[in-house]
Structure formats: structure tokens, C-alpha cells
Design an enzyme around this catalytic site. Structure first.
Site, PDB file in Angstrom:
ATOM      1  N   GLY A 106       0.681  -1.219   0.052  1.00 52.39           N
ATOM      2  CA  GLY A 106       0.018  -0.172  -0.058  1.00 52.39           C
ATOM      3  C   GLY A 106       0.809   1.133   0.074  1.00 52.39           C
ATOM      4  O   GLY A 106       0.831   2.045   0.932  1.00 52.39           O
ATOM      5  N   GLY A 118       1.064   4.484  -1.082  1.00 54.96           N
ATOM      6  CA  GLY A 118       0.318   5.690  -0.904  1.00 54.96           C
ATOM      7  C   GLY A 118       1.421   6.500  -0.024  1.00 54.96           C
ATOM      8  O   GLY A 118       2.526   6.204  -0.165  1.00 54.96           O
ATOM      9  N   ALA A 119       0.773   7.637   0.104  1.00 54.28           N
ATOM     10  CA  ALA A 119       1.597   8.614   0.812  1.00 54.28           C
ATOM     11  C   ALA A 119       2.504   8.145   2.216  1.00 54.28           C
ATOM     12  O   ALA A 119       3.467   7.899   2.251  1.00 54.28           O
ATOM     13  CB  ALA A 119       0.835   9.926   1.240  1.00 54.28           C
ATOM     14  N   GLY A 170       2.736   4.795   3.280  1.00 53.61           N
ATOM     15  CA  GLY A 170       3.657   3.633   2.820  1.00 53.61           C
ATOM     16  C   GLY A 170       5.050   4.180   2.237  1.00 53.61           C
ATOM     17  O   GLY A 170       6.079   3.833   2.736  1.00 53.61           O
ATOM     18  N   ASN A 220      -5.657   4.151   9.524  1.00 50.92           N
ATOM     19  CA  ASN A 220      -6.520   4.847  10.300  1.00 50.92           C
ATOM     20  C   ASN A 220      -7.826   4.095  10.859  1.00 50.92           C
ATOM     21  O   ASN A 220      -8.207   3.091  10.225  1.00 50.92           O
ATOM     22  CB  ASN A 220      -6.929   6.052   9.596  1.00 50.92           C
ATOM     23  CG  ASN A 220      -6.026   7.302   9.852  1.00 50.92           C
ATOM     24  OD1 ASN A 220      -5.466   7.398  10.641  1.00 50.92           O
ATOM     25  ND2 ASN A 220      -5.896   7.934   8.585  1.00 50.92           N
ATOM     26  N   LYS A 232      -6.190   9.150  18.274  1.00 48.78           N
ATOM     27  CA  LYS A 232      -5.914   9.796  16.828  1.00 48.78           C
ATOM     28  C   LYS A 232      -7.448  10.012  16.157  1.00 48.78           C
ATOM     29  O   LYS A 232      -7.601  10.954  15.541  1.00 48.78           O
ATOM     30  CB  LYS A 232      -5.278   8.642  16.111  1.00 48.78           C
ATOM     31  CG  LYS A 232      -5.072   8.800  14.474  1.00 48.78           C
ATOM     32  CD  LYS A 232      -4.040  10.017  14.471  1.00 48.78           C
ATOM     33  CE  LYS A 232      -4.193  10.581  12.867  1.00 48.78           C
ATOM     34  NZ  LYS A 232      -3.811   9.650  11.796  1.00 48.78           N
ATOM     35  N   ASN A 264      -9.074  12.344  13.416  1.00 49.29           N
ATOM     36  CA  ASN A 264      -9.661  12.019  12.045  1.00 49.29           C
ATOM     37  C   ASN A 264     -11.180  12.112  11.969  1.00 49.29           C
ATOM     38  O   ASN A 264     -11.602  12.508  10.904  1.00 49.29           O
ATOM     39  CB  ASN A 264      -9.444  10.560  11.776  1.00 49.29           C
ATOM     40  CG  ASN A 264      -7.770  10.253  11.415  1.00 49.29           C
ATOM     41  OD1 ASN A 264      -7.221   9.312  12.125  1.00 49.29           O
ATOM     42  ND2 ASN A 264      -7.300  11.066  10.794  1.00 49.29           N
ATOM     43  N   SER A 294      -6.357  13.171   4.331  1.00 51.96           N
ATOM     44  CA  SER A 294      -6.279  12.160   3.191  1.00 51.96           C
ATOM     45  C   SER A 294      -7.500  11.781   2.612  1.00 51.96           C
ATOM     46  O   SER A 294      -7.968  11.665   1.417  1.00 51.96           O
ATOM     47  CB  SER A 294      -5.601  10.991   3.898  1.00 51.96           C
ATOM     48  OG  SER A 294      -6.291  10.539   4.800  1.00 51.96           O
ATOM     49  N   GLU A 328     -12.718   5.843   3.848  1.00 53.23           N
ATOM     50  CA  GLU A 328     -12.664   4.954   4.823  1.00 53.23           C
ATOM     51  C   GLU A 328     -13.951   5.035   5.789  1.00 53.23           C
ATOM     52  O   GLU A 328     -13.810   5.302   7.180  1.00 53.23           O
ATOM     53  CB  GLU A 328     -11.510   4.899   5.617  1.00 53.23           C
ATOM     54  CG  GLU A 328     -10.450   4.438   4.678  1.00 53.23           C
ATOM     55  CD  GLU A 328      -8.936   4.615   5.337  1.00 53.23           C
ATOM     56  OE1 GLU A 328      -8.246   3.574   5.466  1.00 53.23           O
ATOM     57  OE2 GLU A 328      -8.740   5.755   5.703  1.00 53.23           O
TER      58      GLU A 328
END
Lengths: 311, 311
Positions: free
Chosen positions: A7, A9-10, A12, A103, A185, A189, A256, A268
Site C-alpha cells: 500500500g 500511497g503517501a 507507505g 486509520n 487519533k 480523524n 487524506s 474509509e
């Protein structure tokens, strides 16, 4: 320690590149960015620092080519998690440890159900990471990681992983309660990722500047805090204030979820809003704002007609 | 009784046409629809009935051409209300009565401030009215009007106006408390108009079918009911259930706010959500869902870049 990143993306790409630069043996599973990354490497733009390039990158298009790893960093969106059933097995040997660098809630539980024989760690990312182009990632602030054991991970191993991150320049701490860290967290989010999308595309600065949006954000944080406290999880008194202060330093950062939504990718909804809401309801903690946001985001996500995609 | 209609969108065109058909002397202020309406008249499509045409229509582009009226039906969106300062004076003679046929709170107060010498009636519309093309209006169900005195309107006059509506085929009742009637209507507008926009463009059927959106709608209705009851206003116990049942019969109706939003017009954020929220806060009644919806709609409205427009 051989590390695989699934994965890329940003999140990883960013952590994988930092670990590789510091000397760890890191391989990446690449999809749409494969050509760009193989040709020109990864370019990481850290706020206030020089852009660094990781080149060459050990990137592959199939996990079969990557071979078994000691540690797998899973940075796939929760919406794409079903793909892990086929992606992960080629990376696994008996003691391979899985790190859910994702997340929301439910990621470790899912991994634990599907891969019952592997130690699982949860990783919580506090970073303003955005993939700005194929192979390019920008960090607009922060970057800290918190690691917590979910199942079967020895403390010594956790400390070793944390040390690797620290050596790579990533502030990394090991938390006692992964569940508590996840809720802390979520207190960021749930409001910021959610309002950014449901408000029609607001960056965090717009949310803070608008009196009503910022009141909504604070209200959502308080609901999350109430859920965490009803589970008797440590949740510092001044956490929401600290979160708001940290957010002020993020400038015009787009969460994100907003980036995904604007790109037509699914968001998500269940991991970040649905699962926390269901747990709050089970605990009998009133969360009217969270329910409102979940209902609207679910409708927005469905209407965007997005299907889960890998990077 | 000479009746003027200002704001000939769906609501003004529909009721004005019905009154004119029944023999009342009705003149309309027309803007973008002027040419279509003068040429072909109004076409009113009532659910389950034959379309009827009102022709010719006494439509004018300026209120100066309409001349003084006994009654002015104001069906302009609250967002465009400032225009009334210049539009209304040519229609006024000493005893002209103003009817605010608008949604939300604050319309009568505004009229009362700006035109302190005229009796004011509030009118509440329960209809699924949509302007489908210039000069064309569809009613997808209901159509009832409730009238209530706001200031200076004699009861005998109110009954006479109600009678004119009844003779035109519009179920019309006179309510004792205009404030109570406004809150009962808000119990529909706040959830359905709001969710239709914030959910990314949902018609009422989608809201009812989606378990979470429908739970949000019910939660919002209960907040509105709590505000009304804290003012000791009559609010029937089964009102929300009746509203939900009525809504089920509306099919795929799109609330007017959604139609406006999709057309890039500004939406009545303050009249429908802002003003009710401020009154709830003053009364100390918790309305977290209303605050959330208001905050998001305000942001959506601002981002749509819309400016107030007349039809």
C-alpha cells in the site's frame, strides 16, 4: 530485518523511504506508481527541509517477487483491505510481524481473523502526508508514529521496530494501550477528515477559521473523548486543545479522506466513522454529531460511485 | 381583492395560478420566466390530475406596472429578501396585507421591520412544488397552506384569505399560533432540505430508505420538537411519525433547497437552520445535530459561490 511495504500511497512511501535511507532493507509493492518510482525513485519533500530522493527503489508489481519479510507495513486504505488476502501470503514466513499503519478501528481485528498465526502491531501515524504525484510525497508537518501490540508481538520486538523508525528520523513511541491510542487519533480523524469532505472540500485551516465548523469539530472531539473515557482508557484532559493547537500549525492541509474523495476513490467510512459509532452505541455513549457525520459521509461515498482501488 | 405575487418560483406560480383560475384578480412579478409565461401562460401539473393552463397571465417585469394590491403573496427565497425593499413599495396602499409564504424563521420579523405600517400574515406551505421549466410547475403531492397572523391582521381578513384559497382548491387553515406552525414545518425542512444537500443530492425516498440518514432525520425532528416544547408551543406527540408517513408518499421528491443548490443558487441557510439554531441556543435546548447540519450547509453554500438571485 527485511521490511515489506504494502500500500505505497503517501504513508507507505514516506515511512518506507525513510527506513530505506537509514539502511533498512525495504521492498515496496507498487501499482500505478511503479514506472515512475523505478525510473526516478521516490522523492520525499519534508516541510522546511531539502527534498530527498531514494534511488534505486526495490519496487515490485507483485508480492510474489518481493519474497518473505520479517515485518510488513500495511498502509493500504481500510476500504481495500480484502485485497490483503491475496497480497500478503507471499510475504509471510512463520514469524512475520504485521503492522497495521492505518486509520480508524477494526484493522487489527480484521488482520487477526484472516492471519491468525502472525503477531500484529497497530501503528498510528501523526503526519500530514500527501502523495502529490507518482513517486512524490509531501509531509506538511509532524510525522510521529505510535506503535502498540495488538496480539502476539513481544515487547522487545516492538522496541526494536521503534528503534528502526527512530534511526530513520521518525519520532516513534511504544504505547501501552493500542486501543487508547486509536481513540486519541480518532479524535482528530473523525472531525477533520469528516468535515473536510462533508463541508464540500475544506482544508483544516478553513475548518478552524469557521466558527461553526470549528465548534462542530470540538463537539465531535468531545464525543470521542467520552467514548474513550467510558472504556476507562487514558485520554488526557487537554488532548482536544492540544489537537486544535497542532492543527493550527498544519496550514492548508487537506486530510487524506478529502484527497481520496476528490479523486473519486472510496473513503474509509466504516473504519473511521462507522466502527467507532457502533462501539459508542454498544457502550451507550451518546454521539449525535458522529451519527450525523457518518450518515452523511456514507451517502456521499455511495453517491460518488467509487470502487475500492489500490494505489 | 387584488392579489400580487412577488417571487414567482414554484410556490408563487402555483398558488397564484390556482387563485387566478378560481376568479381572483392576480398579477405576477416575473423575471426570467416572463417571456415563456406571457407567450404560453402557466402550466400546472398536479399529481394524479390533468395539467391545467392559466392563460393569459397578468405578468409584469416591474412592480411599478402591477399597481397597488390588497394582498401581496411573498414567495421569494429568504436569501433574496433584501430585494423586497425596492420591489414592494409600488404594490402598497395603506391597508395592503403582506403574506410571507416562505420557509424558515425570521421572514415576518424582517417584513415587520422594513414595512412597519402593514399587517403581516405568515403562510406555511405543505406542498411538493417544483418549477420544472420556465412557466411550468409540478406538484408531487399535498399543497395545503396554513395561515397565521403575525401582526395587525384582523381575524376576519385572515378567514377571507383562507376562503379564497379554499375556493381555489387549496386546503387552507388558519392557525392560532404562527410560531408553533413554523416550528412544525421546520421539523420537516430542517432534516429533509438539509440532508438532501449535505448528503450529496438525495431525494426524500433515499433519505427514508437509508437507515442512518433516516435516523438522522428523526433525531433532527426530535431536536426541533424539543425547542418548540421548551417554548410551550403545541407540538403533537405523533407529529414526527405523521411527517415521516407523509414523506413516504412523496416518492422521489427533491426538496427546494436541493433544487436551488444543484442549480448553483444560494440556499436559505440562515432562515431554515441558522435562525432556529440561534433560538435553540438562547433557550438552552441542546441541538447538536442541527448545529452540525448548519455548519456543513453554511460551508457548502459558501463554497458553491452562489449569489442571491431572483427567479
Amino acid at each position: 530485518m527485511k521490511i515489506g511495504v504494502v500500500g505505497a500511497g503517501a504513508v507507505g512511501a514516506y515511512y518506507g523511504s525513510l527506513l530505506a535511507r537509514a539502511g533498512s532493507e525495504v521492498t515496496f509493492l507498487l501499482r500505478s506508481d511503479w514506472e515512475a518510482v523505478i525510473r526516478r525513485g521516490y522523492w520525499i519533500q519534508e516541510q522546511g527541509k531539502e527534498t530527498f530522493q531514494l534511488y534505486p527503489v526495490r519496487g515490485f508489481r507483485r508480492t510474489e517477487e518481493m519474497g518473505p519479510c520479517d515485518l510488513v507495513l500495511i498502509a493500504l486504505k481500510a476500504t481495500a483491505r480484502e485485497a490483503l488476502r491475496e497480497l500478503l501470503p507471499p510475504l509471510l514466513q512463520p514469524q512475520t510481524v504485521l503492522v497495521a499503519l492505518q486509520n480508524g478501528l477494526g484493522n487489527e481485528e480484521w488482520l487477526s481473523d484472516v492471519f491468525p498465526n502472525h503477531p500484529i502491531i497497530g501503528g498510528i501515524v501523526f503526519g500530514c502526508l500527501t502523495r502529490t504525484a507518482p513517486g512524490r510525497v509531501e509531509n506538511a508537518g509532524f510525522g510521529k508514529i505510535e506503535l502498540g501490540a495488538y496480539r502476539g508481538a513481544r515487547e522487545a520486538f516492538l522496541r526494536e521496530v521503534a528503534l528502526q523508525f527512530e534511526r530513520a528520523g521518525v519520532p516513534c513511541s511504544v504505547v501501552e494501550s493500542l486501543e487508547a491510542a486509536r481513540w486519541r487519533k480518532l479524535a482528530w480523524n473523525i472531525p477533520f477528515n469528516g468535515i473536510s469532505v462533508a463541508g464540500g472540500g475544506c482544508d483544516v485551516e478553513e475548518i478552524l477559521r469557521d466558527a461553526e465548523l470549528s465548534r462542530l469539530a470540538t463537539g465531535l472531539m468531545e464525543e470521542v473523548a467520552a467514548v474513550a473515557r467510558s472504556r476507562e482508557l487514558p485520554f488526557p484532559e487537554d488532548w482536544t486543545k492540544r489537537m486544535m493547537a497542532d492543527t493550527m500549525r498544519m496550514g492548508r492541509y487537506r486530510p487524506s479522506t478529502l484527497v481520496d474523495f476528490l479523486a473519486g476513490r472510496s473513503i474509509e467510512v466504516e473504519a473511521i466513522w462507522g466502527e467507532p459509532l457502533r462501539r459508542a452505541q454498544k457502550l451507550g455513549v451518546p454521539t449525535p454529531r458522529l451519527q450525523a457525520l457518518y450518515a452523511l459521509l456514507r451517502a456521499l461515498d455511495r453517491r460518488s460511485g467509487a470502487v475500492p482501488k489500490l494505489h
